[in-house]
Structure formats: structure tokens, C-alpha cells
Design an enzyme around this catalytic site. Structure first.
Site, PDB file in Angstrom:
ATOM      1  N   ARG B  53      28.983 -21.481 -15.712  1.00  0.00           N
ATOM      2  CA  ARG B  53      28.292 -20.219 -15.445  1.00  0.00           C
ATOM      3  C   ARG B  53      27.692 -20.299 -14.047  1.00  0.00           C
ATOM      4  O   ARG B  53      27.745 -21.335 -13.382  1.00  0.00           O
ATOM      5  CB  ARG B  53      27.249 -19.850 -16.508  1.00  0.00           C
ATOM      6  CG  ARG B  53      26.597 -20.952 -17.260  1.00  0.00           C
ATOM      7  CD  ARG B  53      25.782 -21.871 -16.422  1.00  0.00           C
ATOM      8  NE  ARG B  53      24.842 -21.110 -15.612  1.00  0.00           N
ATOM      9  CZ  ARG B  53      24.295 -21.545 -14.504  1.00  0.00           C
ATOM     10  NH1 ARG B  53      24.586 -22.752 -14.042  1.00  0.00           N
ATOM     11  NH2 ARG B  53      23.445 -20.830 -13.813  1.00  0.00           N
ATOM     12  N   GLY B  54      27.132 -19.175 -13.609  1.00  0.00           N
ATOM     13  CA  GLY B  54      26.705 -19.052 -12.218  1.00  0.00           C
ATOM     14  C   GLY B  54      27.817 -18.326 -11.486  1.00  0.00           C
ATOM     15  O   GLY B  54      28.976 -18.761 -11.518  1.00  0.00           O
ATOM     16  N   ARG B  96      34.009 -11.913 -17.972  1.00  0.00           N
ATOM     17  CA  ARG B  96      32.617 -11.486 -17.769  1.00  0.00           C
ATOM     18  C   ARG B  96      32.622 -10.370 -16.726  1.00  0.00           C
ATOM     19  O   ARG B  96      33.131 -10.531 -15.623  1.00  0.00           O
ATOM     20  CB  ARG B  96      31.740 -12.670 -17.325  1.00  0.00           C
ATOM     21  CG  ARG B  96      31.714 -13.775 -18.399  1.00  0.00           C
ATOM     22  CD  ARG B  96      30.564 -14.732 -18.219  1.00  0.00           C
ATOM     23  NE  ARG B  96      29.296 -14.082 -18.456  1.00  0.00           N
ATOM     24  CZ  ARG B  96      28.112 -14.618 -18.136  1.00  0.00           C
ATOM     25  NH1 ARG B  96      28.058 -15.801 -17.565  1.00  0.00           N
ATOM     26  NH2 ARG B  96      26.983 -13.965 -18.389  1.00  0.00           N
ATOM     27  N   ASP B 245      24.390 -11.888  -8.958  1.00  0.00           N
ATOM     28  CA  ASP B 245      25.745 -11.841  -9.503  1.00  0.00           C
ATOM     29  C   ASP B 245      26.581 -10.735  -8.878  1.00  0.00           C
ATOM     30  O   ASP B 245      27.809 -10.824  -8.855  1.00  0.00           O
ATOM     31  CB  ASP B 245      25.700 -11.685 -11.027  1.00  0.00           C
ATOM     32  CG  ASP B 245      25.210 -12.958 -11.693  1.00  0.00           C
ATOM     33  OD1 ASP B 245      23.994 -13.211 -11.643  1.00  0.00           O
ATOM     34  OD2 ASP B 245      26.047 -13.725 -12.206  1.00  0.00           O
TER      35      ASP B 245
END
Lengths: 355, 355
Positions: B53-54, B96, B245
């Protein structure tokens, strides 16, 4: 009793002959269990470990603690009964430093003893103090009812309400403060919906408020504490209503850690932010929020969640149990004597002479 | 590799012959484990389940996913290699929706294929795509380094810094974005101290940022997300620095849920609020934050913490993974091309022609 239906399950305090049964809130909602308190030390431990919590409920528990001390007292003791009761009050007072209802309830119990029971035989002192504790609980229930009715007038139809922590039956022994207002608005047919932040570290929102709202059939949505801003930014919050643990003379107030952030968000988004609390929460001896002592709790409450470690056991942690919200961010205090709106310069005179 | 020392443990991506070893961030810090990804489907699943993630790290993982697709492709397949790679990109893109670096990395990989590898033999396509994925990772490391240096100029001596979520080595594969800035300031001897909110529901702060800061020897304190306001109210926060993000053309940006509340608190207390992110995070095709899609994740992330239930299994829950912070609350964007300060009207021209 623990096996009982919903009404019984929601009874926080049950006196049995010579001891107190206390609903163990640390196990809710996964388990409904009562602990037997046979002395004021048992009550003090239950308060410290947050098996009973919520400022008004802590006051009621402490009052029963004084009654328990009288039941525990042995006539053969070298201490006098009076010394024993004052020592019990000291032990109970030191359990949690922020909520002022605790101090208020203890002072009231000692006053009953000194003014009405001091010269009486031990049996009469015991029943007299038990009666006084029961009266504090009954008074709290009556106050909750009035707070709920005054507060419900502020709730619009179909309101989306953000509340915080647990301020319901579990927090007072009655209908609750902030949650009591919501329950009354629901009973009046206002079709409210409640957003419930989980309230880390001890999760009173996720564990207790969710449980109470479901019991009452009030629609709600659980969120993590950091989601409140998202809801405000999308116009999903019509108003905020929270409880309080201590209110200073200028209207600054201490409440569960995280309350202040919600107040800033409400202010930024121009939404009303109400505080529902009995008059016993006001501490007029304290000028402003700066003087309210803030309890720092065990770092393990942050490092673990319900016993499950989330980080390493030595992780440096800050764990204040409360924060202070300045009065400038408060739209009104809902008390059993009515709603106090800003400016709050005349808080003291209102509390003595409400309209 | 999982048994290695700290340097090896912090390597997020390790290529071995024909598959990718990915550090499983869902198990940190209690367990250091790698998962083997043998196809783009494995990578897609790892992204969906937040094992990686990130925003920048998701981009790098997706790039390796395209390389893996080429390794997985069989010459006997009825699909063409090109169709297979485009299909793989589609699968990876859908994991995502919010982070734009994912789209950016996939587009770059497909462009490399179409412009330089399309007519080459399968073996050369494989090594060419692997090389391109490695280049995206290497570029990210170089970008992180520049972000860190530009950002460190904004950090005062002895600053108390509030960061959020995890934006370190684990989030990029390099030095990190916001956390990289903090690391650089520390390396420069600025004696900083970091407040780390735990970042519910997935606890990237408590699990990952705490781990990275300890590895680097940077002083920190873990808090629950709702304690930030308390710290601001006591003057304990000098500045906030977070990652992003996706950043819209007007400077509105999406980041981990809870970021917006911190931005409002910083604004209310007149403290700088910086966003550190590579240029690949800007999505100039999107006019404002309103158009950024917000991923809604599994309600069980809120109902449970690390597998432990905190409320009943049917509890109604909201679980947005991100919120949007308007550009008015941003003091500056720290990119590999320099720091962009308000007003942000000329974001596009800055990104093309930095000073």
C-alpha cells in the site's frame, strides 16, 4: 440478572442485600456480565478499570461505594465510622481526576452522613447511606429525563446527528445525557440518524453506544474517529451533541479525548455543537478549562485494542483520557434546568436562577 | 530474505528469476514476511488486500505486475501478448480506484511495450518490461531523495511534526514522501520529534510508521487519531506533513481517511500543512477534489481490529478509505521538482516548468 432481557441488562446498578452488582461495561457488547462489589475498594477498582464509566455513572457508583463502606465497617474497628467513611471517600475520589460529578456525589454522601446520620446507630447509618445513594441515582434519572426533553427541542426532523463516546443509559444509570436527547427526539418521531465514532482507545462508541442505539431501534452508522471530517465535508452532519466530564465557570469543558477535534470541525463547517450534562458537571470553582486536570491513562490502552497488540509493547505513547474544548465552540449547554446559549458570562447566575 | 537485517527487511520489492517477492505489510510489525507473486493476479490481490500500500508503492507493484504478466504469458495462448498485457493492466487498474500513481505506472509500462518492445521476441519483451518496472522503482527512489531534500528546508530545528498514515520506505519502495522529508531533516541533525496517529482502520501509523521511525532512531510518540486536536490545543504541533494519493488540478487532494480533519485542525491553529508527493500524484485531468473517486472498503475493517471484533458483526458501518482536503488548507506541495506554494492557480505550468 445477567441472563435477563433488555430492560434488566441495561440496569447499571443493582443493590442486593449488602453488596452492589455493577454491569461490567468493559465486556460489552460481546458479553453481558455483572461484577459484585462488596466494598468501596471494589467500586474504586471498577471505576479505575472503567468497568463503570461516564461522569454521572461514576458519581452514582461512588455514592454506592460510600454506602458499601458503611456496610463493610466493623464496630470493633479502631477507626471511628466517620474516619472510615472519609477515608473511603478519599479512596474513591482518587480513582479518576477529571470528572467532577464524582466529587459532587461524594460530598453529598458525606453531608448526608454528617447532617442526618452521624449520631444514629450503625444499622440506621447503613440504610440511610444506601437510601442516599439510591436517591442520587433516582435524581440522576429525573435529571436525564429533563435534559432529554429540553435537548429534543433543538433536534430538527430527519437530523443526521454526530455524537461521541457513550452518553447513554450506561453512562448515567438513567436515560443518558447526549444520547438521552437523541433517544427522546427519536421517541418524538423525528426520524433521526446517528453517526457513532468508535472512540479510541477504549471504544465506548463501537461497544456501548452502538449497543444502546440498536436496543432502542434508532438508525445509526459506526465510523472510525478520523472519519468525522469526511462526513462534515460532505454535508452529512446537521449537528453535534456530546456529554461533558467537567465544565468550568467560563463554559470551557473537558470531555472524552477527541471531543475537541469534533468541536473544531463543527465550527469550521458552521454546524451547531451542543453539550448535554447535568448541573453537577459544572465546577464554578474553576475559572477556565486550563485548570481542569487531565487524567493520563495506561499506554497499553493505545498499544493494544481489546487485548490484541497493534504495535510493539515498548512503543512510546501519549494517552490523555480527555481534552478541553473552549466555550467559543459551544452552541449551547443542555441541562436539567434548561438550555444555556452563548454568551456564557452568566453561567453561575443561570445555574442558580434558571428561567 | 525475511530473516535478514533491517536493510533487507525494508526492501519492499525483490525480483527473483521469474517472480516477485513482496514484503507483506499487513503482518508488520509483529511479523516480517514476504509473499511470492507469480502472476499479475497475485499482485492485484496483494494490492486489494493492502499487503502492499502507499500510492507510489502501488504504482511500482503494478509495474512489476505487467512484467509478471509477460513472464506468465504462454506463446501457445489464443490471446495475443498485447491483448494479454492490456488485460493484465485492466485487472491491476481496477484494484484500487483513488491513487492515480497506479494508472500512471500502468500507462508507462504499456507505452514502453508499444513503443520499444512490441515487435521483439517474447524473451526480450520479458526482460524489457522487467527493466522498465525496475526503472520505475529506481526513478521513485531518486524522486523520494529530491522530495526529501526540498522538504527538509521547510522543517525548523526541534520541530514537533505531526504526520499521518505511512508515507515512508514501505509506501514508496524508496525513502518515502512525507516520512522521507522527516528522515532527511533528522539526518541533517534537526532533532525533530514525530507524533504518529495510529490511522484507523488499518493502523498504518501504529504498525508501519512506528516501525520505520524506530529503525531510523527518530524520536516519536504514538497517539490515537482523535488525540491530534488535544496536541494542537496545547501548542505541541509545529507543522503537519502528509502524503497524497491523488492531487487535482486546483490543488485539492485525496489522502488516507482522517487527513482532512488534521488539515482543518492545522488551519484553525495556524500551523503549516504540507503535502509531499511525486509529480505522478497530480492528475491534471481532474479539475477539483469533487471528481476524485473515493474507494469504499470492507466494513469489517471497522468492525474488527487485526481480526479481533470490537462490535457486533452486523453493525452498520461506513468505511471510505480516503477523504479530500481542499487546496485552501494546503501550505505547500513538496515534489521532486521543488516546493509549490499557494496560490495554486499555475500548478500545471509549474509541473512542466519548475524553477
Amino acid at each position: 440478572m445477567a441472563q435477563g432481557g433488555r430492560e434488566v441488562a441495561l440496569e447499571v446498578f443493582c443493590w442486593e442485600k449488602d453488596h452492589l452488582l455493577l454491569l461490567d461495561q468493559s465486556k460489552l457488547p460481546l458479553e453481558v456480565d455483572y461484577i459484585a462489589c462488596c466494598s468501596h475498594h471494589d467500586v474504586a477498582e471498577a471505576i479505575r478499570e472503567m468497568r463503570v464509566r461516564g461522569a454521572p455513572a461514576i458519581g452514582v457508583a461512588a455514592a454506592f461505594g460510600i454506602a458499601l463502606a458503611a456496610f463493610k465497617y466493623s464496630p470493633e474497628s479502631k477507626d471511628s465510622l466517620e474516619d472510615f467513611l472519609f477515608e473511603a471517600a478519599k479512596v474513591l475520589k482518587e480513582t479518576r481526576p477529571t470528572a467532577v460529578n464524582l466529587v459532587w456525589a461524594l460530598e453529598r454522601m458525606l453531608e448526608v452522613y454528617q447532617k442526618r446520620l452521624k449520631e444514629k446507630p450503625l444499622d440506621e447509618v447503613r440504610t440511610g447511606l444506601l437510601e442516599a445513594a439510591r436517591q442520587i441515582l433516582a435524581d440522576q434519572k429525573a435529571r436525564d429525563d429533563k435534559i432529554a426533553s429540553f435537548g429534543a427541542t433543538l433536534i430538527p426532523e430527519k437530523a443526521n446527528i454526530l455524537t461521541y463516546c457513550n452518553t447513554g443509559a450506561l453512562a448515567t444509570g438513567g436515560l443518558g445525557t447526549a444520547l438521552g436527547v437523541i433517544v427522546r427526539a427519536h421517541e418524538e418521531g423525528k426520524r433521526v440518524h446517528v453517526y457513532v465514532p468508535e472512540t479510541r482507545p477504549v471504544l465506548q462508541g463501537a461497544r456501548l453506544t452502538v449497543w444502546e442505539l440498536r436496543e432502542k431501534g434508532i438508525p445509526f452508522t459506526l465510523i472510525t474517529d478520523n472519519m468525522a471530517g469526511y462526513l462534515f465535508s460532505r454535508g452529512e452532519i446537521d449537528l453535534v451533541i456530546v456529554g461533558a466530564d467537567r465544565i468550568a465557570a467560563n463554559g470551557d469543558f473537558a470531555n472524552k479525548i477527541g471531543t475537541y477535534s469534533l468541536a473544531v470541525l463543527a465550527f469550521h463547517h458552521q454546524r451547531p455543537f451542543y453539550v448535554a450534562a447535568p448541573v453537577s458537571t459544572f465546577d464554578l470553582g474553576i475559572a477556565s478549562g486550563e485548570d481542569i486536570p487531565i487524567e493520563m491513562r495506561n499506554p497499553d490502552e493505545v498499544r493494544m485494542i481489546q487485548g490484541t497488540p497493534i504495535t510493539d509493547s515498548q512503543c512510546p505513547v501519549l494517552n490523555p483520557a480527555f481534552d478541553v474544548t473552549p466555550h467559543e465552540l459551544v452552541s449551547g449547554f443542555i441541562t436539567e434546568k434548561g438550555v444555556i446559549k452563548p454568551p456564557f458570562e452568566s453561567l453561575a447566575s443561570f445555574l442558580e436562577n434558571p428561567f
